[in-house]
Design an enzyme around this catalytic site. Structure first.
Site, short mmCIF file in Angstrom:
data_model
loop_
_atom_site.label_atom_id
_atom_site.label_comp_id
_atom_site.label_asym_id
_atom_site.label_seq_id
_atom_site.Cartn_x
_atom_site.Cartn_y
_atom_site.Cartn_z
N ALA A 90 0.83 -1.21 0.00
CA ALA A 90 0.00 0.00 0.00
C ALA A 90 0.87 1.26 0.00
O ALA A 90 0.35 2.37 0.08
CB ALA A 90 -0.93 0.00 1.21
N GLY A 91 2.18 1.08 -0.08
CA GLY A 91 3.08 2.24 -0.09
C GLY A 91 3.39 2.69 -1.51
O GLY A 91 2.77 2.24 -2.48
N ILE A 98 6.33 2.56 -3.61
CA ILE A 98 6.92 1.65 -4.60
C ILE A 98 6.13 0.34 -4.66
O ILE A 98 5.90 -0.22 -5.73
CB ILE A 98 8.41 1.38 -4.28
CG1 ILE A 98 9.20 2.69 -4.24
CG2 ILE A 98 9.02 0.43 -5.31
CD1 ILE A 98 10.62 2.56 -3.74
N ASP A 147 20.25 2.69 -1.99
CA ASP A 147 21.68 3.05 -2.12
C ASP A 147 22.19 3.77 -0.88
O ASP A 147 23.41 3.93 -0.72
CB ASP A 147 21.90 3.91 -3.38
CG ASP A 147 21.09 5.20 -3.41
OD1 ASP A 147 20.31 5.46 -2.46
OD2 ASP A 147 21.21 5.95 -4.40
N TYR A 185 17.76 5.33 9.57
CA TYR A 185 17.08 4.63 8.46
C TYR A 185 18.05 3.77 7.67
O TYR A 185 17.84 2.56 7.51
CB TYR A 185 16.41 5.66 7.52
CG TYR A 185 16.02 5.07 6.17
CD1 TYR A 185 15.04 4.08 6.08
CD2 TYR A 185 16.64 5.50 4.99
CE1 TYR A 185 14.70 3.53 4.85
CE2 TYR A 185 16.30 4.94 3.76
CZ TYR A 185 15.33 3.96 3.70
OH TYR A 185 14.99 3.41 2.48
#
Ligand code: NAD
Length: 350
Positions: free
Chosen positions: A10-11, A13, A135, A159
């Protein structure tokens, strides 16, 4: 019929990938998504229109729920995208990044291993676990050079450190247990349905509403931009033809400074909404992000050579189309701006 699981479906990407997979009529997709602040019910609604789509609302950290969901879906491949993804939020509160990105990846790998080890030999060989990474795990580049599959891990933010840890788990599950894992390290994505905390949609919506356009530091930080649909194509190819244990770096070859991006968005907004022009007058330089990586750039030679993947989108056209998508899909973002996130500054480590 091919069956796929997409965690984080549901995001931003994940939903682009679900749409791509479902464009093949012989495909069923199960999205596993906890529906955090970053997910949008409107995104699911559009996917449900395909008919061959199902949503399982569950936390990827819930090991039993993941085992049950994988067993019930009986997939040919699992794409693991569910994650906490915003660097600034990871600075303010790293806890969810550690649980979802590390513990959640562990739970998915274990659920996949249990399922895969019970498959018949032919299906076992064809199965893939596509671990979707970034990346940012490689840290920062100087003005020259590009990241490749052998670049050293050197993450700067909570993150990227949590994603780096997840990559190591995914690789270890392939080496230790033989689970057919392939890892993608991809550059910054842009396109429709991205939560408006990220640079491009935040600038578009602020610009539309005549609010200031905050640029971190001097705006010279460089990112290598890739259209989300090009990333989805690369992921599908990795599930079909990726070699277990291999890593593929995916990038768009469109390096731009943040300031270039914001100026280009202002130019497009000036054309589409001349009454707000010049939108560049809204640009404001603000205090930089702590540990802000200077530059990311990907050398995609390996995925080009070995899987025949190339990005199809021209960056400037893709960016203008993204502006148009937000202009035409206010229904998608209006409630987010009103109820969930108004664009305030995050991640100052205070
Ligand atoms: P996003 O924030 O738009 O979507 C993440 C999705 O995961 C959301 O729908 C959310 O509800 C779900 N989720 C979060 N925690 C969950 C949990 N505990 N259980 C189940 N679902 C949960 O993120 P995105 O930009 O689409 O990124 C998807 C993946 O791609 C991430 O793994 C990210 O690290 C990676 N990636 C993103 C980019 C980029 O530029 N956006 C680039 C490279 C790699």
């Amino acid at each position: 019929m091919k069956r796929y699981i997409v965690t984080g479906g549901a995001g931003f990407i994940g939903s682009a990938l679900c749409h791509l997979l479902l464009s093949d009529q012989e495909t069923e997709v199960v999205a596993i998504d906890r529906m955090t602040y970053a997910a949008n019910p409107a995104t699911l609604k559009a996917l449900e229109a395909h008919g061959r789509f199902r949503h399982v609302e569950a936390d990827v950290c819930d090991a039993q729920a993941m085992r049950d969901a994988v067993k019930a879906a009986a997939p040919d491949a699992i794409f693991h995208l569910a994650a906490e993804t915003h660097v600034d939020r990871s600075i303010d509160g790293p806890a969810y990044f550690i649980s979802t990105n590390l513990v959640g990846t562990y739970a998915m790998l274990e659920a996949a291993r249990e399922y895969w080890s019970g498959l018949a030999p032919g299906r076992q060989t064809a199965f893939r676990f596509v671990h979707v990474s970034t990346d940012e795990v490689f840290g920062s580049l100087g003005p020259d050079g590009m990241f490749t599959e052998t670049s050293r891990y050197d993450p700067s933010s909570p993150y990227s450190a949590s994603k780096a840890g997840a990559d190591h788990l995914a690789r270890a599950w392939q080496r230790t247990y033989g689970l057919p894992v392939v890892v993608s390290n991809c550059s910054n994505n842009y396109g429709p349905r991205q939560f408006p905390e990220k640079l491009i949609p935040l600038m578009i919506l602020n610009g539309l509403e005549g609010k200031r356009l905050p640029v971190y530091g001097d705006g010279a930080n460089v990112r290598d931009w890739l259209h989300v649909n090009d990333h989805a194509q690369a992921l599908r190819l990795m599930a079909q033809e990726g070699v277990p244990g291999e890593v593929y770096c995916v990038g768009g070859g469109a390096e731009r400074t943040n300031l270039q991006i914001v100026r280009e968005l202002c130019r497009v907004l000036d054309e589409r909404r001349p009454e707000g022009a010049p939108h560049e007058a809204l640009i404001e330089f603000v205090e930089d992000r702590p540990a802000h990586d200077f530059r990311y750039a990907i050398d995609p030679a390996k995925i080009d050579r070995e899987l025949g993947w190339k990005p199809a989108h021209d960056f400037e056209q893709g960016l203008a189309a993204t502006v148009d998508w937000y202009l035409n899909n206010e229904d998608w973002w209006r409630s987010i701006r009103e109820e969930r996130y108004q664009g305030q500054r995050l991640g100052q480590a205070r």
